[in-house]
Design an enzyme around this catalytic site. Sequence first.
Site, mmCIF file in Angstrom:
data_model
loop_
_atom_site.group_PDB
_atom_site.id
_atom_site.type_symbol
_atom_site.label_atom_id
_atom_site.label_comp_id
_atom_site.label_asym_id
_atom_site.label_seq_id
_atom_site.Cartn_x
_atom_site.Cartn_y
_atom_site.Cartn_z
ATOM 1 N N ARG A 215 0.859 -1.193 0.000
ATOM 2 C CA ARG A 215 0.000 0.000 0.000
ATOM 3 C C ARG A 215 0.891 1.238 0.000
ATOM 4 O O ARG A 215 0.638 2.212 -0.689
ATOM 5 C CB ARG A 215 -0.945 0.004 1.211
ATOM 6 C CG ARG A 215 -1.648 1.340 1.384
ATOM 7 C CD ARG A 215 -2.870 1.331 2.294
ATOM 8 N NE ARG A 215 -2.787 0.460 3.432
ATOM 9 C CZ ARG A 215 -2.011 0.657 4.515
ATOM 10 N NH1 ARG A 215 -1.223 1.715 4.593
ATOM 11 N NH2 ARG A 215 -2.023 -0.212 5.499
ATOM 12 N N TYR B 191 -16.803 16.047 -15.523
ATOM 13 C CA TYR B 191 -17.262 14.652 -15.475
ATOM 14 C C TYR B 191 -18.302 14.484 -14.358
ATOM 15 O O TYR B 191 -18.086 14.962 -13.229
ATOM 16 C CB TYR B 191 -16.047 13.737 -15.250
ATOM 17 C CG TYR B 191 -16.448 12.299 -14.973
ATOM 18 C CD1 TYR B 191 -17.277 11.603 -15.856
ATOM 19 C CD2 TYR B 191 -16.012 11.640 -13.828
ATOM 20 C CE1 TYR B 191 -17.665 10.302 -15.597
ATOM 21 C CE2 TYR B 191 -16.380 10.333 -13.571
ATOM 22 C CZ TYR B 191 -17.217 9.669 -14.457
ATOM 23 O OH TYR B 191 -17.606 8.386 -14.194
ATOM 24 N N ASP C 67 -7.490 18.760 -14.162
ATOM 25 C CA ASP C 67 -7.812 17.413 -14.651
ATOM 26 C C ASP C 67 -7.446 17.407 -16.136
ATOM 27 O O ASP C 67 -8.134 18.013 -16.966
ATOM 28 C CB ASP C 67 -9.298 17.137 -14.422
ATOM 29 C CG ASP C 67 -9.702 15.730 -14.860
ATOM 30 O OD1 ASP C 67 -9.021 15.169 -15.729
ATOM 31 O OD2 ASP C 67 -10.709 15.213 -14.337
ATOM 32 N N LYS D 166 -8.063 6.280 -19.181
ATOM 33 C CA LYS D 166 -8.371 6.777 -20.516
ATOM 34 C C LYS D 166 -7.150 6.688 -21.442
ATOM 35 O O LYS D 166 -6.697 5.607 -21.719
ATOM 36 C CB LYS D 166 -8.923 8.199 -20.382
ATOM 37 C CG LYS D 166 -10.034 8.328 -19.318
ATOM 38 C CD LYS D 166 -11.219 7.450 -19.655
ATOM 39 C CE LYS D 166 -12.443 7.641 -18.781
ATOM 40 N NZ LYS D 166 -12.371 7.331 -17.381
HETATM 41 O O1 P1T Z 1 -13.316 6.641 -14.094
HETATM 42 P P1 P1T Z 1 -12.141 7.120 -13.293
HETATM 43 O O2 P1T Z 1 -10.851 6.504 -13.675
HETATM 44 O O3 P1T Z 1 -12.412 7.108 -11.828
HETATM 45 O O4 P1T Z 1 -11.946 8.679 -13.714
HETATM 46 C C1 P1T Z 1 -12.894 9.650 -13.399
HETATM 47 C C2 P1T Z 1 -12.799 10.782 -14.371
HETATM 48 C C3 P1T Z 1 -12.151 11.952 -13.998
HETATM 49 N N1 P1T Z 1 -12.022 12.992 -14.850
HETATM 50 C C4 P1T Z 1 -12.501 12.939 -16.109
HETATM 51 C C5 P1T Z 1 -12.312 14.121 -17.016
HETATM 52 C C6 P1T Z 1 -13.148 11.789 -16.558
HETATM 53 O O5 P1T Z 1 -13.597 11.765 -17.817
HETATM 54 C C7 P1T Z 1 -13.322 10.680 -15.677
HETATM 55 C C8 P1T Z 1 -14.047 9.462 -16.082
HETATM 56 N N2 P1T Z 1 -14.865 9.638 -17.198
HETATM 57 C C9 P1T Z 1 -15.667 8.700 -17.756
HETATM 58 C C10 P1T Z 1 -15.781 7.443 -17.304
HETATM 59 C C11 P1T Z 1 -16.415 9.151 -18.942
HETATM 60 O O6 P1T Z 1 -16.904 8.323 -19.735
HETATM 61 O O7 P1T Z 1 -16.514 10.367 -19.140
#
Ligand code: P1T
Length: 379
Positions: free
Chosen positions: A46, A98, A170, A195
């Site tokens: 961790r 998001y 972000d 992503k």
């Molecule tokens: O899904 P995660 O890895 O927890 O990420 C969250 C997140 C944070 N910031 C942005 C700009 C994002 O697009 C996302 C996650 N977005 C999607 C799952 C989506 O389809 O837009």
Amino acid sequence: MKFGTKAIHGGLKPDPATGAIMTPIYQTSTYVQRSPGDHDGYQYSRTQNPTRHALEKNLAAIENGKHGLCFGSGLAAIDAVIKLFKSGDEIISTNDLYGGTYRMFTKIFEGFGIKFKFVDMQNMANVEASITAKTKLIWVETPTNPMLNIIDIKAAAKLVKKHHILLGVDNTFASPYLQNPLDMGADIVMHSVTKYLGGHSDVVMGALIVNDNALADRLYFIQNSSGAVCGPQDSFLVLRGIKTLHLRIQRHCENGRAVAYHLKNHPKVENVYWPGFETHPNHHIAKEQMRDFGGMLSFTIKGSDLLATQKVVSSVKLFSLAESLGGVESLIGHPASMTHAAIPKAEREKNGLTDSLIRLSVGIEDVEDLIADLDQAIG
Ligand code: P1T
């Protein structure tokens, strides 16, 4: 070192135990100590793990930062940032973002007494007008999800310096290949690694990259104390993904541009939201702070209501109707009922996120096939 070289080599060295050129998957929870406290820097996974550590160094290298920290998801990374603050503090966030981030801010952290203001940051004067003595962080998503608004990172950085607060960006939609917010004065860069960084739709992960040593220490403390870390197998997959990030993003941008112009000229399409158009309200800022315009875009169809829009997104054959973005394969989404359903309709619609909006993550397939699929779905 230029970007492609850093993506492949940045922060990485052959495995010290074996010389393996690829960082091994250290699938272990703990490490043997010779006597209490006498160890090689690893005590418990961790706290630290060699595969995760290699990825954290590689991410820091490609974002031009000193410190990288990886988490179990993008939201877990944002959660760690907000835990820097306490009840009574205020955070100013982009109004278009998001849906899961909005949900965490309003449904989790507002309950702990942190106040969030969602502001249209396309005009920085709106941000400055919202700053009070309690404001601690400006949280910027750019390009925004799903409206592809562009926020001026350098202008936001100037504002936070003036008010002695922090700027978090972000950078998920742009990826480090297109935009490096630390270079523009941001304090924290965040990625949903799920992503473009992972790039193959097979990992959920998040990351933070910072320069300041004291800020890094506070975030490492939260990472270890709250424990939302990612595993070594996923770290390996992302290290592998990043090695082709520059090539993939180049193709995402090329295909994104071709799809954007095709839709713009389509007789049935009403609006296309893509920062590469000269007519985009903040195209000049996108041109200044991004190397290219990416593979994300949104659009609406003339006279299309909820049902007609849902029919289009369900009629694709090559695109897949799915949440997420940034993988090699093309995805189509209906933000109002999928990724942004957690945002109240009135709030969404204020920002232009209507029931008619369709979002595309344009992949790296042959673009003629993608365009043909969209044409048959739009009808
Ligand atoms: O899904 P995660 O890895 O927890 O990420 C969250 C997140 C944070 N910031 C942005 C700009 C994002 O697009 C996302 C996650 N977005 C999607 C799952 C989506 O389809 O837009």
